[in-house]
Design a protein around this motif. Structure first.
Motif, PDB file in Angstrom:
ATOM      1  N   ARG A  47       0.861  -1.178   0.000  1.00  0.00           N
ATOM      2  CA  ARG A  47       0.000   0.000   0.000  1.00  0.00           C
ATOM      3  C   ARG A  47       0.896   1.226   0.000  1.00  0.00           C
ATOM      4  O   ARG A  47       2.104   1.110   0.227  1.00  0.00           O
ATOM      5  CB  ARG A  47      -0.939  -0.014   1.206  1.00  0.00           C
ATOM      6  N   PRO A  48       0.349   2.405  -0.245  1.00  0.00           N
ATOM      7  CA  PRO A  48       1.166   3.617  -0.192  1.00  0.00           C
ATOM      8  C   PRO A  48       1.904   3.700   1.153  1.00  0.00           C
ATOM      9  O   PRO A  48       1.353   3.376   2.195  1.00  0.00           O
ATOM     10  CB  PRO A  48       0.139   4.746  -0.330  1.00  0.00           C
ATOM     11  N   GLY A  49       3.149   4.092   1.087  1.00  0.00           N
ATOM     12  CA  GLY A  49       3.969   4.127   2.291  1.00  0.00           C
ATOM     13  C   GLY A  49       4.904   2.937   2.378  1.00  0.00           C
ATOM     14  O   GLY A  49       5.695   2.815   3.300  1.00  0.00           O
ATOM     15  N   GLY A  50       4.794   2.009   1.403  1.00  0.00           N
ATOM     16  CA  GLY A  50       5.722   0.887   1.348  1.00  0.00           C
ATOM     17  C   GLY A  50       5.523  -0.159   2.422  1.00  0.00           C
ATOM     18  O   GLY A  50       6.485  -0.742   2.917  1.00  0.00           O
ATOM     19  N   THR A  51       4.299  -0.429   2.775  1.00  0.00           N
ATOM     20  CA  THR A  51       4.003  -1.458   3.772  1.00  0.00           C
ATOM     21  C   THR A  51       3.017  -2.466   3.189  1.00  0.00           C
ATOM     22  O   THR A  51       2.312  -2.164   2.229  1.00  0.00           O
ATOM     23  CB  THR A  51       3.451  -0.827   5.067  1.00  0.00           C
ATOM     24  N   VAL A  52       2.976  -3.647   3.759  1.00  0.00           N
ATOM     25  CA  VAL A  52       2.056  -4.693   3.295  1.00  0.00           C
ATOM     26  C   VAL A  52       0.627  -4.275   3.643  1.00  0.00           C
ATOM     27  O   VAL A  52       0.347  -3.813   4.752  1.00  0.00           O
ATOM     28  CB  VAL A  52       2.420  -6.051   3.933  1.00  0.00           C
ATOM     29  N   SER A  53      -0.268  -4.447   2.697  1.00  0.00           N
ATOM     30  CA  SER A  53      -1.659  -4.027   2.879  1.00  0.00           C
ATOM     31  C   SER A  53      -2.410  -4.916   3.867  1.00  0.00           C
ATOM     32  O   SER A  53      -2.086  -6.089   4.053  1.00  0.00           O
ATOM     33  CB  SER A  53      -2.391  -4.035   1.534  1.00  0.00           C
ATOM     34  N   GLY A  54      -3.433  -4.337   4.464  1.00  0.00           N
ATOM     35  CA  GLY A  54      -4.301  -5.083   5.372  1.00  0.00           C
ATOM     36  C   GLY A  54      -4.973  -6.273   4.708  1.00  0.00           C
ATOM     37  O   GLY A  54      -5.011  -7.360   5.286  1.00  0.00           O
ATOM     38  N   PRO A  55      -5.512  -6.114   3.486  1.00  0.00           N
ATOM     39  CA  PRO A  55      -6.124  -7.267   2.835  1.00  0.00           C
ATOM     40  C   PRO A  55      -5.145  -8.419   2.615  1.00  0.00           C
ATOM     41  O   PRO A  55      -5.525  -9.588   2.708  1.00  0.00           O
ATOM     42  CB  PRO A  55      -6.625  -6.699   1.506  1.00  0.00           C
ATOM     43  N   THR A  56      -3.884  -8.115   2.359  1.00  0.00           N
ATOM     44  CA  THR A  56      -2.884  -9.173   2.213  1.00  0.00           C
ATOM     45  C   THR A  56      -2.701  -9.917   3.525  1.00  0.00           C
ATOM     46  O   THR A  56      -2.642 -11.151   3.553  1.00  0.00           O
ATOM     47  CB  THR A  56      -1.540  -8.584   1.729  1.00  0.00           C
ATOM     48  N   MET A  57      -2.643  -9.163   4.625  1.00  0.00           N
ATOM     49  CA  MET A  57      -2.475  -9.803   5.940  1.00  0.00           C
ATOM     50  C   MET A  57      -3.712 -10.608   6.314  1.00  0.00           C
ATOM     51  O   MET A  57      -3.607 -11.699   6.872  1.00  0.00           O
ATOM     52  CB  MET A  57      -2.141  -8.764   6.998  1.00  0.00           C
ATOM     53  N   PHE A  58      -4.907 -10.079   5.994  1.00  0.00           N
ATOM     54  CA  PHE A  58      -6.117 -10.846   6.278  1.00  0.00           C
ATOM     55  C   PHE A  58      -6.126 -12.136   5.469  1.00  0.00           C
ATOM     56  O   PHE A  58      -6.468 -13.207   5.978  1.00  0.00           O
ATOM     57  CB  PHE A  58      -7.387 -10.045   5.997  1.00  0.00           C
ATOM     58  N   GLY A  59      -5.732 -12.045   4.193  1.00  0.00           N
ATOM     59  CA  GLY A  59      -5.663 -13.243   3.355  1.00  0.00           C
ATOM     60  C   GLY A  59      -4.705 -14.273   3.922  1.00  0.00           C
ATOM     61  O   GLY A  59      -4.982 -15.472   3.911  1.00  0.00           O
ATOM     62  N   LEU A  60      -3.565 -13.813   4.439  1.00  0.00           N
ATOM     63  CA  LEU A  60      -2.605 -14.722   5.054  1.00  0.00           C
ATOM     64  C   LEU A  60      -3.201 -15.393   6.287  1.00  0.00           C
ATOM     65  O   LEU A  60      -3.058 -16.604   6.472  1.00  0.00           O
ATOM     66  CB  LEU A  60      -1.319 -13.970   5.422  1.00  0.00           C
TER      67      LEU A  60
END
Length: 139
Positions: A47-60
């Motif tokens: 996501r903007p800011g160079g961090t892993v997005s929340g949806p990616t973490m939820f998917g994990l």
């Protein structure tokens, strides 16, 4: 209670029944009621800011818990999420993420557990999810 499926069997079954996530989530380790799962993070997961997005973490979290559940109950593709809650605790690094998923209670109808997520190489969790899955009756 020992796992029914191996790491290779879990990964193969995910490819078979859920090809949409092929190569995105990889089971790396299975133990009784536990699994370690990797999210392969690329530019599409940031996501903007160079961090892993929340949806990616939820998917994990969701896929990680699904994998540990499959390892314990076998090939039950229709096990489904019935509840999920996630706490984001710190900013993840823009790299692969590792989930440690564990089943706290494995019942006849429901499985309850949690998933701790880390940036690869860090020992500080970036998120924690509480998961409940419904297990299909034809077990």
């Amino acid at each position: 209670m020992q796992p029914i499926l191996t790491v290779a069997e879990v990964n193969g079954y995910i490819e078979e029944v859920f090809p949409e996530v092929q190569g995105q989530y990889l089971c790396e380790h299975i133990a009784p009621m536990e699994a370690r799962v990797r999210a392969v993070v690329g530019p599409q997961n940031l996501r903007p800011g160079g961090t892993v997005s929340g949806p990616t973490m939820f998917g994990l979290a969701d896929c990680g818990f699904y994998m540990v559940l499959l390892a314990m109950i076998g090939k039950q593709a229709l096990a489904v999420t019935t509840n999920a809650s996630i706490d984001f605790m710190r900013k993840p690094e823009p790299c692969d993420m590792i989930a440690e998923a564990r089943i706290l209670k494995l019942g006849r109808v429901l499985a309850v557990g949690d998933v701790l997520m880390y940036s690869e190489g860090s020992d500080k969790p970036v998120a924690r999810a509480s998961m409940t899955y419904s297990i299909p009756p034809a077990r």
